[in-house]
Design a protein around this motif. Sequence first.
Motif, PDB file in Angstrom:
ATOM      1  N   THR A 388       0.818  -1.215   0.000  1.00  0.00           N
ATOM      2  CA  THR A 388       0.000   0.000   0.000  1.00  0.00           C
ATOM      3  C   THR A 388       0.847   1.259   0.000  1.00  0.00           C
ATOM      4  OG1 THR A 388      -0.124  -0.198   2.376  1.00  0.00           O
ATOM      5  CG2 THR A 388      -2.019  -0.965   1.138  1.00  0.00           C
ATOM      6  N   GLU A 649      -3.698  -2.110  -8.643  1.00  0.00           N
ATOM      7  CA  GLU A 649      -4.296  -1.774  -9.938  1.00  0.00           C
ATOM      8  C   GLU A 649      -5.040  -2.958 -10.536  1.00  0.00           C
ATOM      9  OE1 GLU A 649      -1.401  -0.017 -12.458  1.00  0.00           O
ATOM     10  OE2 GLU A 649      -1.188   1.684 -11.072  1.00  0.00           O
ATOM     11  N   ILE A 652      -8.246  -3.496  -8.567  1.00  0.00           N
ATOM     12  CA  ILE A 652      -9.288  -2.533  -8.948  1.00  0.00           C
ATOM     13  C   ILE A 652      -9.906  -2.927 -10.298  1.00  0.00           C
ATOM     14  CG2 ILE A 652      -9.688  -0.121  -9.637  1.00  0.00           C
ATOM     15  CD1 ILE A 652      -7.543   0.611  -7.471  1.00  0.00           C
ATOM     16  N   ASN A 678      -7.814   6.495   2.590  1.00  0.00           N
ATOM     17  CA  ASN A 678      -7.328   6.899   1.270  1.00  0.00           C
ATOM     18  C   ASN A 678      -7.450   5.791   0.253  1.00  0.00           C
ATOM     19  OD1 ASN A 678      -6.627   9.453   1.651  1.00  0.00           O
ATOM     20  ND2 ASN A 678      -4.490   9.038   2.206  1.00  0.00           N
ATOM     21  N   TYR A 679      -7.020   4.623   0.679  1.00  0.00           N
ATOM     22  CA  TYR A 679      -7.023   3.489  -0.246  1.00  0.00           C
ATOM     23  C   TYR A 679      -8.422   2.955  -0.474  1.00  0.00           C
ATOM     24  CZ  TYR A 679      -2.094   3.928  -0.050  1.00  0.00           C
ATOM     25  OH  TYR A 679      -0.837   4.438  -0.164  1.00  0.00           O
ATOM     26  N   LYS A 681     -11.084   4.515  -0.646  1.00  0.00           N
ATOM     27  CA  LYS A 681     -11.794   5.353  -1.616  1.00  0.00           C
ATOM     28  C   LYS A 681     -11.572   4.890  -3.053  1.00  0.00           C
ATOM     29  CE  LYS A 681     -10.426   9.496  -0.414  1.00  0.00           C
ATOM     30  NZ  LYS A 681     -10.220  10.913  -0.207  1.00  0.00           N
ATOM     31  N   GLN A 682     -10.377   4.319  -3.252  1.00  0.00           N
ATOM     32  CA  GLN A 682     -10.022   3.934  -4.618  1.00  0.00           C
ATOM     33  C   GLN A 682     -10.714   2.657  -5.084  1.00  0.00           C
ATOM     34  OE1 GLN A 682      -5.776   3.813  -5.215  1.00  0.00           O
ATOM     35  NE2 GLN A 682      -5.484   5.454  -3.728  1.00  0.00           N
TER      36      GLN A 682
END
Length: 768
Positions: A388, A649, A652, A678-679, A681-682
């Motif tokens: 991360t 990536e 996601i 933060n993460y 949210k992605q």
Amino acid sequence: MTRTAIQLVHRLQKMSLPRLFLLSISFSVVTTEIIIGAMGVFLKGEISYDYLLTGFLASLCVAALISSVLIFFLNLQRLDEDALRTSEERWKFALEGSGDGVWDWNLQTGEVFFSQRCKEILGYDEADYESRILSWESTIYPDDFHRVMTELRAHLDGNTDSYSNEHRAQYKDGNWKWLLTRGKVISRDANGKALRMIGTQTDISQRKQAEEAIQLAALVFENGSEGMVVTAADGTIVAINPSFTLLTGYTPEEVIGKNPRILQSGRQDAMFYQAMWSNLIATGHWEGEIWNRRKNGEIYAEWLSINSIFNSDGSVNRRVALFSDITKRKQSEELIWKQANFDPLTGLPNRSMFRDRLEQAVKQSRRAGLPLALMFIDLDRFKEINDTLGHEVGDALLVDAAQRLSHCVRNTDTVARLGGDEFTVILGDFDDYDSAERIAQTILNSLAQPFQLGAEKSQISASIGITFYPKDATGLDDLLKNADQAMYAAKDKGRNAYCCFTPSMQDAILNRIQLTADLREALADNQFQVYYQPVVDITTGVIGKAEALIRWHHPMRGLINPDDFIVLAEETGLIIDIGAWVLRTACSQVNVWRNQGQLSLRIAVNVSARQFHDVHFIDTVRGVLAETGLPPEALELEITEGMMMHNMEHTIAIIRTLRELGVQISEDDFGTGYSSLNYLKQFPIHTLKIDKSFIRDIGSDSDDAALVIAIIAMAKSLHLSIVAEGVETEEQLAFLRAQGCTQCQGFLFAKPMPEQEFGAFLAAPRKD
Ligand code: C2E
Ligand code: MG
Ligand code: MG
């Protein structure tokens, strides 16, 4: 007449006859000549008999006188020649005896007399060396020829007092020898033209070789890249070469007359120099590495070799020291050694050095009769940080962790990094086992302190396995295996813990091996079953969702929970097939219930990391949906935080594809991994499942309660739905309800159940 007599006498004289005999012969010859002359006159009647007689007698006297005078002069000449011959023979003999050859050159005839030695010098014998000057010339080395001839001509012309020349001449076998040829013209004619020249020839090859060797030695001394010092027997420096000055900075004026100890760096103790001197005195030689100090104070390493030159009585005449600067070599050796033995990131000993140290520690422990502790330390969930926050941050954490570990032990103990986030500690010389456990706890406490990694603050924990020598094992490999097993036991204990090795751990390993073997059979043998646990909407009481949880009916061991075999299934890769089976079974079962009236019932299926990142995963999901006819929106896949952080990536991208299929994604066990808003949210997820460990302690731990409140608030702000898992009590339910959590799962509502039971549970009327 007299000439005949002289010639005769001369010839006789050469025959070395006695002088009286010579006298009588010469007298007879002269007398006979007179008588023959007188008789001729008398017979012609020119003189009378008396006159003949008187004349004859007178003639006899004259003859005797002439003979005597003749003999006297002849004798004188012979004496001169004898003397000359004797003297020539003497010096020739003397020169030959000294090893010099003698030559005698008659310039009028071109004949040269070469003595036996002259010929021997060039390897010839009497027969095969021509006594001509030409044959001598032909032996001269071509490069020397001109010089030889010029100097010879100068002497023959009377320009030099004597002739002396060193040149090379060819030995009979073709090799070249150095000769010293000296000579002098001993006879010249009235015009000064040389008539005779004599001289010597000396073999100076050995001298020349010695001279060359000396020249070479001088050349080496002057130009050699190694520093050289010559000392007298008392150690005083008598000579140094230019390289010495270059290497040490000292000029001859500064060191000659002084003792080489001015170069001492102080790095080597008195013992070192004592050993060096005793060896030097005993053998005349010493060589080795030594640290010296240059004039500018810089310390450097040199390879020093000292040799001694002895007098004939065995006493030391000189000592010659040769040295070269090996600092750079030492530095690169040290670098190579460091690279081979130390971890470049943390500076700790690496695996290879650790093994050496462990070996040493074991030996020392055996000698001292004291136990030794070996610890394996593995950072929990370090991978998540690496994935991360990036490798640089991960590296910074490892460096910090390494320092903390080093501060927890004594200088004499070893802390090593085996690779990744695995560290080891060797604790020697302790007398009670508890102290090792205390150190393990200190390490855990130290690593539990937050790490400031640039802008990020991060928390981590560790799992420690401890084993003792000789209590648990005596061999290195066994000790390593034990520590490793104990470390896994600590992880199993829930991490952030230490475990001491026990023999039962060995059983656990064997058990694991057996279970893995059994797992391979389980799917084909139909030993798995899917249990279902309801997820209840607490605002309506409706069971909107069921979580599919696998169970293994082991033929010997009975029912085995997923926590005990999912990891094995992941390690072996069997999870791909098992996971696909669960997905298919659960989807088709939920479809059955939906068709039976539970129209909005959805199913949540757990997906492991290996399964999720498998290239066929999307196809499998698509295939199962098509096969079972379950609408995609009725399927929810539960993935964990750790999985999401791995290759973000790609993760996601998979989530997006699944979303496009219509499938929902929830994040399971939220809060146990490396949680970061933060993460989060992605990731395009739908639901957050708060881990049961937070729910469990809601009532007792205000921190956990605060965390749950925060998670719920955060999820709301991100428009994520929330499921609280592990809800067991009404208090927990009330708390969650108060915080606005709408979905709950837990024993308070129902335990996971086999399909028939769950079907009945669904059909049963529910109180709200
Ligand atoms: P999970 O996905 O977090 O599942 C919830 C676990 O909590 C289940 O344990 C469930 O039995 C348990 N649980 C539910 N309510 C309560 C409660 O009120 N109190 C307590 N103490 N526990 C409760 P289970 O079935 O043993 O599963 C353990 C874990 O195994 C699951 O955790 C999941 O991560 C994994 N798992 C289960 N089935 C599968 C599967 O088919 N595939 C994969 N990959 N993992 C699975
Ligand atoms: Mg789950
Ligand atoms: Mg969970």
